[in-house]
Structures are given as structure tokens and as C-alpha cells.
Design a protein around this motif. Structure first.
Motif, PDB file in Angstrom:
ATOM      1  N   ALA A 129       0.847  -1.192   0.000  1.00 32.06           N
ATOM      2  CA  ALA A 129       0.000   0.000   0.000  1.00 32.06           C
ATOM      3  C   ALA A 129       0.884   1.244   0.000  1.00 32.06           C
ATOM      4  O   ALA A 129       1.956   1.255   0.627  1.00 32.06           O
ATOM      5  N   GLY A 130       0.421   2.274  -0.683  1.00 32.61           N
ATOM      6  CA  GLY A 130       1.147   3.540  -0.672  1.00 32.61           C
ATOM      7  C   GLY A 130       0.995   4.283   0.645  1.00 32.61           C
ATOM      8  O   GLY A 130       1.809   5.136   0.979  1.00 32.61           O
ATOM      9  N   ASP A 131       0.001   3.949   1.418  1.00 36.48           N
ATOM     10  CA  ASP A 131      -0.306   4.648   2.668  1.00 36.48           C
ATOM     11  C   ASP A 131       0.848   4.590   3.666  1.00 36.48           C
ATOM     12  O   ASP A 131       1.615   3.643   3.680  1.00 36.48           O
ATOM     13  N   ARG A 132       0.883   5.594   4.535  1.00 36.21           N
ATOM     14  CA  ARG A 132       1.766   5.532   5.694  1.00 36.21           C
ATOM     15  C   ARG A 132       1.173   4.544   6.698  1.00 36.21           C
ATOM     16  O   ARG A 132      -0.042   4.320   6.694  1.00 36.21           O
ATOM     17  N   PRO A 133       2.007   3.964   7.580  1.00 39.66           N
ATOM     18  CA  PRO A 133       1.498   2.928   8.503  1.00 39.66           C
ATOM     19  C   PRO A 133       0.328   3.408   9.370  1.00 39.66           C
ATOM     20  O   PRO A 133      -0.648   2.681   9.561  1.00 39.66           O
ATOM     21  N   GLY A 134       0.400   4.658   9.858  1.00 43.20           N
ATOM     22  CA  GLY A 134      -0.654   5.160  10.750  1.00 43.20           C
ATOM     23  C   GLY A 134      -2.018   5.199  10.085  1.00 43.20           C
ATOM     24  O   GLY A 134      -3.053   5.043  10.728  1.00 43.20           O
ATOM     25  N   SER A 135      -2.012   5.395   8.786  1.00 40.83           N
ATOM     26  CA  SER A 135      -3.258   5.527   8.035  1.00 40.83           C
ATOM     27  C   SER A 135      -4.088   4.246   8.059  1.00 40.83           C
ATOM     28  O   SER A 135      -5.315   4.283   8.023  1.00 40.83           O
ATOM     29  N   LEU A 136      -3.415   3.095   8.139  1.00 37.49           N
ATOM     30  CA  LEU A 136      -4.112   1.796   8.127  1.00 37.49           C
ATOM     31  C   LEU A 136      -4.069   1.105   9.482  1.00 37.49           C
ATOM     32  O   LEU A 136      -4.323  -0.096   9.599  1.00 37.49           O
ATOM     33  N   GLY A 137      -3.732   1.867  10.532  1.00 38.01           N
ATOM     34  CA  GLY A 137      -3.748   1.337  11.895  1.00 38.01           C
ATOM     35  C   GLY A 137      -5.138   1.407  12.488  1.00 38.01           C
ATOM     36  O   GLY A 137      -6.088   1.833  11.821  1.00 38.01           O
ATOM     37  N   PRO A 138      -5.290   1.007  13.752  1.00 36.87           N
ATOM     38  CA  PRO A 138      -6.612   0.891  14.370  1.00 36.87           C
ATOM     39  C   PRO A 138      -7.456   2.162  14.309  1.00 36.87           C
ATOM     40  O   PRO A 138      -8.648   2.083  14.115  1.00 36.87           O
ATOM     41  N   ARG A 139      -6.857   3.335  14.474  1.00 36.86           N
ATOM     42  CA  ARG A 139      -7.627   4.575  14.366  1.00 36.86           C
ATOM     43  C   ARG A 139      -7.140   5.430  13.199  1.00 36.86           C
ATOM     44  O   ARG A 139      -7.380   6.630  13.126  1.00 36.86           O
ATOM     45  N   GLY A 140      -6.494   4.802  12.260  1.00 31.16           N
ATOM     46  CA  GLY A 140      -6.015   5.513  11.079  1.00 31.16           C
ATOM     47  C   GLY A 140      -7.163   5.912  10.170  1.00 31.16           C
ATOM     48  O   GLY A 140      -8.213   5.258  10.147  1.00 31.16           O
ATOM     49  N   ILE A 141      -6.949   6.972   9.387  1.00 26.38           N
ATOM     50  CA  ILE A 141      -8.046   7.535   8.596  1.00 26.38           C
ATOM     51  C   ILE A 141      -8.612   6.537   7.586  1.00 26.38           C
ATOM     52  O   ILE A 141      -9.808   6.575   7.262  1.00 26.38           O
ATOM     53  N   SER A 142      -7.786   5.622   7.095  1.00 27.55           N
ATOM     54  CA  SER A 142      -8.273   4.692   6.073  1.00 27.55           C
ATOM     55  C   SER A 142      -8.970   3.470   6.658  1.00 27.55           C
ATOM     56  O   SER A 142      -9.504   2.654   5.919  1.00 27.55           O
ATOM     57  N   GLY A 143      -8.982   3.388   7.984  1.00 20.75           N
ATOM     58  CA  GLY A 143      -9.517   2.199   8.657  1.00 20.75           C
ATOM     59  C   GLY A 143      -8.387   1.193   8.850  1.00 20.75           C
ATOM     60  O   GLY A 143      -7.398   1.212   8.111  1.00 20.75           O
ATOM     61  N   SER A 144      -8.518   0.336   9.840  1.00 17.60           N
ATOM     62  CA  SER A 144      -7.482  -0.671  10.065  1.00 17.60           C
ATOM     63  C   SER A 144      -7.441  -1.610   8.866  1.00 17.60           C
ATOM     64  O   SER A 144      -8.449  -1.825   8.194  1.00 17.60           O
ATOM     65  N   ILE A 145      -6.271  -2.164   8.605  1.00 19.70           N
ATOM     66  CA  ILE A 145      -6.168  -3.074   7.455  1.00 19.70           C
ATOM     67  C   ILE A 145      -7.129  -4.261   7.615  1.00 19.70           C
ATOM     68  O   ILE A 145      -7.669  -4.770   6.628  1.00 19.70           O
ATOM     69  N   ASP A 146      -7.398  -4.665   8.847  1.00 16.15           N
ATOM     70  CA  ASP A 146      -8.346  -5.764   9.071  1.00 16.15           C
ATOM     71  C   ASP A 146      -9.764  -5.359   8.669  1.00 16.15           C
ATOM     72  O   ASP A 146     -10.520  -6.184   8.149  1.00 16.15           O
ATOM     73  N   ASP A 147     -10.119  -4.104   8.937  1.00 18.29           N
ATOM     74  CA  ASP A 147     -11.448  -3.629   8.532  1.00 18.29           C
ATOM     75  C   ASP A 147     -11.510  -3.388   7.020  1.00 18.29           C
ATOM     76  O   ASP A 147     -12.525  -3.662   6.381  1.00 18.29           O
ATOM     77  N   VAL A 148     -10.440  -2.865   6.467  1.00 17.29           N
ATOM     78  CA  VAL A 148     -10.410  -2.593   5.024  1.00 17.29           C
ATOM     79  C   VAL A 148     -10.547  -3.898   4.235  1.00 17.29           C
ATOM     80  O   VAL A 148     -11.260  -3.967   3.241  1.00 17.29           O
ATOM     81  N   LEU A 149      -9.869  -4.941   4.722  1.00 20.67           N
ATOM     82  CA  LEU A 149      -9.893  -6.224   4.003  1.00 20.67           C
ATOM     83  C   LEU A 149     -10.979  -7.176   4.507  1.00 20.67           C
ATOM     84  O   LEU A 149     -11.016  -8.343   4.092  1.00 20.67           O
ATOM     85  N   TRP A 150     -11.848  -6.689   5.366  1.00 12.07           N
ATOM     86  CA  TRP A 150     -12.927  -7.522   5.923  1.00 12.07           C
ATOM     87  C   TRP A 150     -13.704  -8.313   4.866  1.00 12.07           C
ATOM     88  O   TRP A 150     -13.949  -9.520   5.039  1.00 12.07           O
ATOM     89  N   PRO A 151     -14.109  -7.672   3.729  1.00 10.77           N
ATOM     90  CA  PRO A 151     -14.860  -8.454   2.733  1.00 10.77           C
ATOM     91  C   PRO A 151     -14.070  -9.633   2.179  1.00 10.77           C
ATOM     92  O   PRO A 151     -14.667 -10.644   1.800  1.00 10.77           O
ATOM     93  N   LEU A 152     -12.763  -9.525   2.131  1.00 14.06           N
ATOM     94  CA  LEU A 152     -11.925 -10.619   1.643  1.00 14.06           C
ATOM     95  C   LEU A 152     -11.611 -11.624   2.759  1.00 14.06           C
ATOM     96  O   LEU A 152     -11.824 -12.834   2.602  1.00 14.06           O
ATOM     97  N   LEU A 153     -11.128 -11.098   3.894  1.00 16.57           N
ATOM     98  CA  LEU A 153     -10.674 -11.986   4.975  1.00 16.57           C
ATOM     99  C   LEU A 153     -11.830 -12.802   5.544  1.00 16.57           C
ATOM    100  O   LEU A 153     -11.740 -14.018   5.707  1.00 16.57           O
TER     101      LEU A 153
END
Lengths: 232, 232
Positions: free
Chosen positions: A127-151
Motif C-alpha cells: 500500500a502507498g499509505d503511511r502505517p498510521g493511516s491503516l492502523g486501528p484509528r487511522g483515517i483509512s480504517g485498520s487493514i483488518d477492517d479494510v480487508l474484511w470483505p476478503l478476509l
């Protein structure tokens, strides 16, 4: 031990291409028999029309043969590239991956059970994002939430055990100084892929879910969002 | 008032096809000028190779011309069909939809701002699931969490105001007895589409997000999951 490594990137000289070569090599050195589906190189057709086709059957055989499935892709618009989404749309057919009925109850086996039960699945995501962006309170949502439809909605739905995503952030900034760390993180992850604990998603049964297939009130009462569907 | 109605279903005689015809007709009766992108009928190529192409430019013009964008699709593996994901992958190009820089700060305009700011976006989604399955504690995750990568990571990311998804559950069971309710719910929604409040996602600014673009501790302290990124 057999693995299927599925990848999706238009440029074989990309970071994705480099890490695919490294990952497949690492698994083979560890004794895995590895099959690849490089979707761009295969010119995979991602558009579902009617079901079936020899290309679909070939991929289904690869899946059935695999103990480990690796899905490697760059995060595009917080999901898989279309070519990989269309690999799932076409290959994960009815009565193969979903609507596989339990012969006793007549119900569809899903969420922790299904046509692909017994396999582990690892997502390797750049991902191009910075780590904080995909962390638990990151603006993009946690990677687990972002990939929820797949995981949860695809891998766990069809019975596979989803491992935590292997996320590489700032992917566009990886250079000669930082590539060694990225490589080491991936090879380390792959060396331990058999021993690590999958995401403890709850199986679909009456202990956790009611008749509307929502969580019973006493299950994860304090959790909200998708995390409520994990074993505490 | 101009609308772009984008849809993705292989069968024009499907429920999706029927509701598209109804939806476009309803908007036109309300005075909208409606353009359509029926991706299967257009044989849209969803696979991103290099950027650009006349087909991409045509879709970009439609987007720029629209005050309202409707994305209508059947929920496949808890996301868009590949053909629609690939419409986004190819049409939402760099410097058109993302990496649109603010001339003063030099920063990329995103999350509430960006190349598509000023437009409303409505998702119209048919799902085989029962309603409870896609509710707040439903096993599949709430529809807002399932569509998070699209609603927040794509529509809001590029500046559009995402409306709450218009979800039709048990889509495979819609029949002569229930179609009238489904139709009425959609036409009612479309009649009010200009007046309803979009999902109140937080804009990216220093009031809500820190330098790692995670939420400040005092913002939505009690919320977890994606809901923390909404105005209370």
C-alpha cells in the motif's frame, strides 16, 4: 505441503513482482511445492458471464490441491485489483466454494466451513499509505477492517483460515536502503506460516449467532464493528 | 441536475436490470438529465494496464458532468463485481480523482476533498443475504462496514458525499408479491436524494487527525471500528 501463490500486478518488475519471486523461492526452500497464478501474465479474464470454463476449472484444481493459498496484490482503492476480484468472482463458484450443502442439515456450509475448509490463506498487500493511516484509528480504517470483505466475507466464508494480512506500507518509497527490511519481514512471515494462529473469527453456529445470523447479545457485548466477530 | 447511473450485471433481465430501468426513469421524471454506464452492455475492460485511453476519458467526462453518481451492483463476495471495481481502477486516475494537489499547501486533496468534490454518490446494492446478516451485529458485518472501502476509501476519498447505501436484501427471493415494495423503496429514496444527509465522515484536517493521519485521542474516544470516523 502444497501452496498456491496468486498475484496481480501489471508490471513484473514492480515491488509486487520482486516479492512474489522471493516469496515463492522462500516457500520452496522450506519444502513447499508451489504453484503460481500470476493473473496479469495469464491474461486472466475477470468478467463473470455464465459459469464455468476450462480456465475456471484449472484454478479450482489448484485451490483444491493447496494447503496454503497466498493472495498477493497492491491495494487499489482499498481493495484488490479488478483482475483478482474477478478471479474470485469466477473461480469461487456455487457448490464449489459457496452453497456447499451439509448432507445432514441441508444448510449451506459457510463461515469457518465450506468448500475450501482446511486451507490457510495469507494476504500479502502493498500500500502507498503511511502505517498510521491503516492502523486501528487511522483515517483509512485498520487493514483488518479494510480487508474484511476478503478476509471474513470470502476466505473465512468458504472455510479457509485467514491469517493476519502481511501489510507493506509506504510501498512507493521502498528503495535500496529499505528493501532488506521488507524482504526479511516477508521471509520471516513465510517461515512461520504453518505455526501462526489464524484470525479467530467466530464460526457460524448457535452458540454465537441467533436465527437472524446476528450475534447473540451476550457475545462480544462490548465490542463494536467487525471485531465483535472474533473470539476474545 | 445531472446524474450518472453506473450499473454492473451480466443479465439485463435481472432484478438489477429492472431496478436500473425504474431508477433512471424515476430520476428523469424528477427532472434529472441522466447518463448511463451499463458496464456489461459496454463490454467495459476492467483490467488496468497503463493509464488512459478514449474509454477512460469518456467516463471521466461523464463523472465531471454529474451532480449525482449512482453505483448499482449485486453484492458479489461482499464487494463490487470485478467489472465495476475495474471501472474505478481505470477511470479514477491519478491527478483526476486522487493525488490532486492543493496549489497552496502542495498536499494531496483527499477525504472530503479531491478531484470529484461537490458530487453526491448513492450505492444501490442487491444481496442474497437476509437483512440480519448485514445489520450492525450481523455475521457478514454491517453494510456500512462491508462497503467501507467504496464509501469512505473511494467516494469520500475523492471528495464525493457518500449517501447511506440503498440495500435490497433477499434479492434472490424477490417475486411478484414483493417487487412493489422494493420498487417503492427505491423510487422514494431517489425522490429525496438531493435532500438527504450524507454519511457524516470526518474530513481530513488537523482538528480530527494527527500527523500520522490517525484520529486524535479526543475524537470519538468511545467508538471503535470504522464508526469512529463519523461525526457523532
Amino acid at each position: 505441503m502444497r501452496a498456491l501463490w496468486v498475484s496481480a500486478h501489471p508490471d513484473s518488475h514492480s515491488l509486487t513482482g520482486h516479492l512474489r519471486t522471493l516469496g515463492v523461492h522462500t516457500l520452496r526452500s522450506d519444502g513447499w511445492q508451489v504453484t503460481e497464478s500470476d493473473l496479469y501474465a495469464m491474461r486472466w479474464d475477470p468478467v463473470l458471464h455464465t459459469e464455468g470454463g476450462p480456465d475456471v476449472e484449472a484454478e479450482q484444481r489448484k485451490l483444491l490441491d493447496a494447503d496454503l493459498v497466498v493472495l498477493q496484490f497492491p491495494l487499489w482503492w482499498y481493495g484488490m485489483p479488478a483482475i483478482m476480484k474477478g478471479w474470485i468472482d469466477r473461480v469461487f463458484e456455487r457448490e464449489f466454494a459457496y452453497d456447499v450443502l451439509d448432507p445432514v442439515t441441508g444448510r449451506a456450509r459457510k463461515y469457518g466451513d465450506g468448500g475450501l475448509v482446511g486451507r490457510r490463506a495469507l494476504t500479502v498487500v502493498t500500500a502507498g499509505d503511511r502505517p498510521g493511516s491503516l492502523g486501528p484509528r487511522g483515517i483509512s480504517g485498520s487493514i483488518d477492517d479494510v480487508l474484511w470483505p476478503l478476509l471474513h466475507g470470502t476466505l473465512w466464508y468458504t472455510g479457509m483460515s485467514a491469517l493476519r494480512p502481511h501489510l507493506i506500507t509506504r510501498a512507493r518509497d521502498v528503495d535500496a536502503d529499505t528493501i532488506a527490511d521488507v524482504e526479511e519481514a516477508l521471509t520471516g512471515r513465510l517461515h512461520g506460516v504453518v505455526d501462526e494462529q489464524p484470525i479467530p473469527y467466530l464460526p457460524l453456529n448457535e452458540r454465537y449467532y441467533d436465527h437472524s445470523i446476528a450475534l447473540h447479545p451476550h457475545v462480544s457485548p462490548a465490542e463494536c464493528g467487525n471485531d465483535a466477530h472474533r473470539l476474545a
